[in-house]
Design a protein around this motif. Sequence first.
Motif, mmCIF file in Angstrom:
data_model
loop_
_atom_site.group_PDB
_atom_site.id
_atom_site.type_symbol
_atom_site.label_atom_id
_atom_site.label_comp_id
_atom_site.label_asym_id
_atom_site.label_seq_id
_atom_site.Cartn_x
_atom_site.Cartn_y
_atom_site.Cartn_z
ATOM 1 N N ASP A 154 0.836 -1.191 0.000
ATOM 2 C CA ASP A 154 0.000 0.000 0.000
ATOM 3 C C ASP A 154 0.876 1.248 0.000
ATOM 4 O O ASP A 154 1.718 1.428 0.884
ATOM 5 C CB ASP A 154 -0.918 -0.017 1.226
ATOM 6 N N SER A 155 0.680 2.138 -0.977
ATOM 7 C CA SER A 155 1.563 3.304 -1.138
ATOM 8 C C SER A 155 1.501 4.245 0.067
ATOM 9 O O SER A 155 2.524 4.825 0.459
ATOM 10 C CB SER A 155 1.218 4.066 -2.420
ATOM 11 N N ILE A 156 0.337 4.396 0.662
ATOM 12 C CA ILE A 156 0.217 5.279 1.836
ATOM 13 C C ILE A 156 0.975 4.683 3.020
ATOM 14 O O ILE A 156 1.710 5.389 3.716
ATOM 15 C CB ILE A 156 -1.267 5.511 2.190
ATOM 16 N N ILE A 157 0.823 3.398 3.232
ATOM 17 C CA ILE A 157 1.516 2.725 4.336
ATOM 18 C C ILE A 157 3.026 2.742 4.113
ATOM 19 O O ILE A 157 3.791 2.952 5.057
ATOM 20 C CB ILE A 157 1.005 1.285 4.530
ATOM 21 N N ILE A 158 3.450 2.565 2.884
ATOM 22 C CA ILE A 158 4.890 2.595 2.580
ATOM 23 C C ILE A 158 5.470 3.955 2.966
ATOM 24 O O ILE A 158 6.525 4.034 3.599
ATOM 25 C CB ILE A 158 5.151 2.262 1.092
ATOM 26 N N LYS A 159 4.767 5.034 2.628
ATOM 27 C CA LYS A 159 5.240 6.382 2.982
ATOM 28 C C LYS A 159 5.239 6.577 4.503
ATOM 29 O O LYS A 159 6.197 7.111 5.066
ATOM 30 C CB LYS A 159 4.362 7.428 2.307
ATOM 31 N N GLU A 160 4.185 6.149 5.181
ATOM 32 C CA GLU A 160 4.121 6.249 6.634
ATOM 33 C C GLU A 160 5.205 5.405 7.290
ATOM 34 O O GLU A 160 5.789 5.797 8.294
ATOM 35 C CB GLU A 160 2.738 5.837 7.150
ATOM 36 N N ARG A 161 5.459 4.242 6.719
ATOM 37 C CA ARG A 161 6.479 3.342 7.273
ATOM 38 C C ARG A 161 7.841 4.031 7.297
ATOM 39 O O ARG A 161 8.610 3.877 8.252
ATOM 40 C CB ARG A 161 6.529 2.049 6.447
#
Length: 177
Positions: free
Chosen positions: A25-32
């Motif tokens: 998930d692109s949003i989770i990758i950025k948050e990660r």
Amino acid sequence: NILAYTMSTEELITFIDGNEYFKTDSIIIKERELWDVQLETAEGKMFKDFEAEYEGKVVKLSDYVGKGKYVLVDFWASWCGPCRAEIPNLLSVYEKYKGDRFEVLGVATWDKPEDTKTAIEQLNITYPQIMNAQYAGSNAYGINGIPQIILFGPDGTILKRNLRGAAIEEAVKEVLE
């Protein structure tokens, strides 16, 4: 989002790592990426340096932190109501404890330098500032909301993060007395 506010960063990363959906998930990758930086700059870790240029002069966090003093660093902005609300607490601690063993430092984050200067005058801020830091400090420390107030030890170790209100003076008093 709900889990991010109810779990520690370590628990959240473990949860995400155990689920294939979140790994792509692109949003989770950025948050990660943000959470990884927060872990790298958690309490007990060594400070990460950053720099900012203002009026032709480059100032680094390492100009203050890791120099043998406890340093309370406030990442703030002139437009931030909660940031402005913490200034009296910071000024009180600064006036009470400043000296050979303790310093307070402001880091003007996500703000126009002229607005920062106006706020410094309005709020009668007397401790030093790193002006025009923009995203340098917030990227280095995984900060996604301000104020973020961090207490560093004399060697640059991060002692406390997320200080607010009475907890500011309690943390400073604990290390100095």
